[in-house]
Design a protein around this motif. Structure first.
Motif, mmCIF file in Angstrom:
data_model
loop_
_atom_site.group_PDB
_atom_site.id
_atom_site.type_symbol
_atom_site.label_atom_id
_atom_site.label_comp_id
_atom_site.label_asym_id
_atom_site.label_seq_id
_atom_site.Cartn_x
_atom_site.Cartn_y
_atom_site.Cartn_z
ATOM 1 N N LEU A 157 -9.916 4.804 -2.487
ATOM 2 C CA LEU A 157 -9.257 3.618 -3.022
ATOM 3 C C LEU A 157 -7.784 3.681 -2.669
ATOM 4 O O LEU A 157 -7.290 4.714 -2.225
ATOM 5 C CB LEU A 157 -9.489 3.489 -4.540
ATOM 6 N N THR A 158 -7.116 2.566 -2.811
ATOM 7 C CA THR A 158 -5.686 2.515 -2.514
ATOM 8 C C THR A 158 -4.895 2.359 -3.801
ATOM 9 O O THR A 158 -5.385 1.831 -4.790
ATOM 10 C CB THR A 158 -5.350 1.348 -1.568
ATOM 11 N N VAL A 159 -3.681 2.850 -3.759
ATOM 12 C CA VAL A 159 -2.756 2.715 -4.884
ATOM 13 C C VAL A 159 -1.477 2.089 -4.336
ATOM 14 O O VAL A 159 -0.924 2.565 -3.340
ATOM 15 C CB VAL A 159 -2.453 4.087 -5.536
ATOM 16 N N ASP A 160 -0.996 1.013 -4.978
ATOM 17 C CA ASP A 160 0.216 0.352 -4.484
ATOM 18 C C ASP A 160 1.471 0.945 -5.140
ATOM 19 O O ASP A 160 1.403 1.899 -5.916
ATOM 20 C CB ASP A 160 0.137 -1.167 -4.662
ATOM 21 N N GLN A 161 2.615 0.367 -4.820
ATOM 22 C CA GLN A 161 3.908 0.885 -5.260
ATOM 23 C C GLN A 161 4.074 0.922 -6.778
ATOM 24 O O GLN A 161 4.833 1.717 -7.304
ATOM 25 C CB GLN A 161 5.072 0.065 -4.653
ATOM 26 N N VAL A 162 3.387 0.057 -7.499
ATOM 27 C CA VAL A 162 3.519 0.027 -8.962
ATOM 28 C C VAL A 162 2.370 0.752 -9.668
ATOM 29 O O VAL A 162 2.249 0.699 -10.887
ATOM 30 C CB VAL A 162 3.658 -1.427 -9.490
ATOM 31 N N LEU A 170 0.851 -1.185 0.000
ATOM 32 C CA LEU A 170 0.000 0.000 0.000
ATOM 33 C C LEU A 170 0.891 1.240 0.000
ATOM 34 O O LEU A 170 1.685 1.433 0.892
ATOM 35 C CB LEU A 170 -0.908 -0.030 1.219
ATOM 36 N N GLN A 171 0.740 2.060 -1.003
ATOM 37 C CA GLN A 171 1.558 3.260 -1.151
ATOM 38 C C GLN A 171 0.813 4.509 -0.681
ATOM 39 O O GLN A 171 1.364 5.343 -0.015
ATOM 40 C CB GLN A 171 1.979 3.419 -2.611
ATOM 41 N N LEU A 172 -0.471 4.661 -1.085
ATOM 42 C CA LEU A 172 -1.230 5.838 -0.663
ATOM 43 C C LEU A 172 -2.720 5.595 -0.743
ATOM 44 O O LEU A 172 -3.190 4.654 -1.362
ATOM 45 C CB LEU A 172 -0.850 7.074 -1.478
ATOM 46 N N LEU A 173 -3.465 6.485 -0.068
ATOM 47 C CA LEU A 173 -4.917 6.480 -0.121
ATOM 48 C C LEU A 173 -5.359 7.604 -1.043
ATOM 49 O O LEU A 173 -4.870 8.727 -0.941
ATOM 50 C CB LEU A 173 -5.510 6.723 1.269
ATOM 51 N N ARG A 174 -6.270 7.314 -1.917
ATOM 52 C CA ARG A 174 -6.759 8.312 -2.870
ATOM 53 C C ARG A 174 -8.219 8.606 -2.523
ATOM 54 O O ARG A 174 -9.053 7.702 -2.497
ATOM 55 C CB ARG A 174 -6.631 7.745 -4.273
ATOM 56 N N ILE A 175 -8.530 9.869 -2.258
ATOM 57 C CA ILE A 175 -9.893 10.299 -1.960
ATOM 58 C C ILE A 175 -10.449 10.969 -3.207
ATOM 59 O O ILE A 175 -9.827 11.882 -3.760
ATOM 60 C CB ILE A 175 -9.939 11.269 -0.770
ATOM 61 N N GLU A 176 -11.622 10.503 -3.640
ATOM 62 C CA GLU A 176 -12.263 11.067 -4.825
ATOM 63 C C GLU A 176 -13.643 11.594 -4.447
ATOM 64 O O GLU A 176 -14.279 11.081 -3.528
ATOM 65 C CB GLU A 176 -12.386 10.007 -5.919
ATOM 66 N N ARG A 177 -14.096 12.610 -5.182
ATOM 67 C CA ARG A 177 -15.370 13.253 -4.868
ATOM 68 C C ARG A 177 -16.172 13.492 -6.145
ATOM 69 O O ARG A 177 -15.617 13.776 -7.198
ATOM 70 C CB ARG A 177 -15.102 14.589 -4.166
ATOM 71 N N ARG A 178 -17.492 13.411 -6.002
ATOM 72 C CA ARG A 178 -18.415 13.735 -7.089
ATOM 73 C C ARG A 178 -19.448 14.711 -6.532
ATOM 74 O O ARG A 178 -19.885 14.590 -5.392
ATOM 75 C CB ARG A 178 -19.097 12.457 -7.579
ATOM 76 N N VAL A 179 -19.858 15.679 -7.351
ATOM 77 C CA VAL A 179 -20.762 16.730 -6.902
ATOM 78 C C VAL A 179 -22.158 16.512 -7.477
ATOM 79 O O VAL A 179 -22.316 16.305 -8.687
ATOM 80 C CB VAL A 179 -20.224 18.123 -7.312
#
Length: 70
Positions: A45-50, A1-10
């Motif tokens: 969602l999560t993004v891994d090292q690759v 696990l490299q980072l957490l990505r927060i996404e939004r919709r209006v």
């Protein structure tokens, strides 16, 4: 696990867009760019090292209150 990505919709329209990318250790995030009387949907969602992404979480939503009256 490299980072957490927060996404939004209006207002339930269009695609989700990137709001923030956080370290995996993050436990909170404050969205300071909201408008009154607007429905926002968020997912994580999560993004891994690759660069591979997980499936997004269930969408959580909230309606912001109107501006206060006099």
């Amino acid at each position: 696990l490299q980072l957490l990505r927060i996404e939004r919709r209006v207002d339930l329209h269009g695609e989700f867009t990137l709001l923030a990318e956080l370290a995996p250790s993050a436990t909170s995030y404050f969205d300071g760019s909201l408008s009154p009387e607007t429905y926002y949907g968020y997912r994580i969602l999560t993004v891994d090292q690759v660069g591979d992404r997980s499936r997004p979480s269930t969408v959580a939503g909230a309606l912001t209150p109107p501006l206060p009256g006099l």
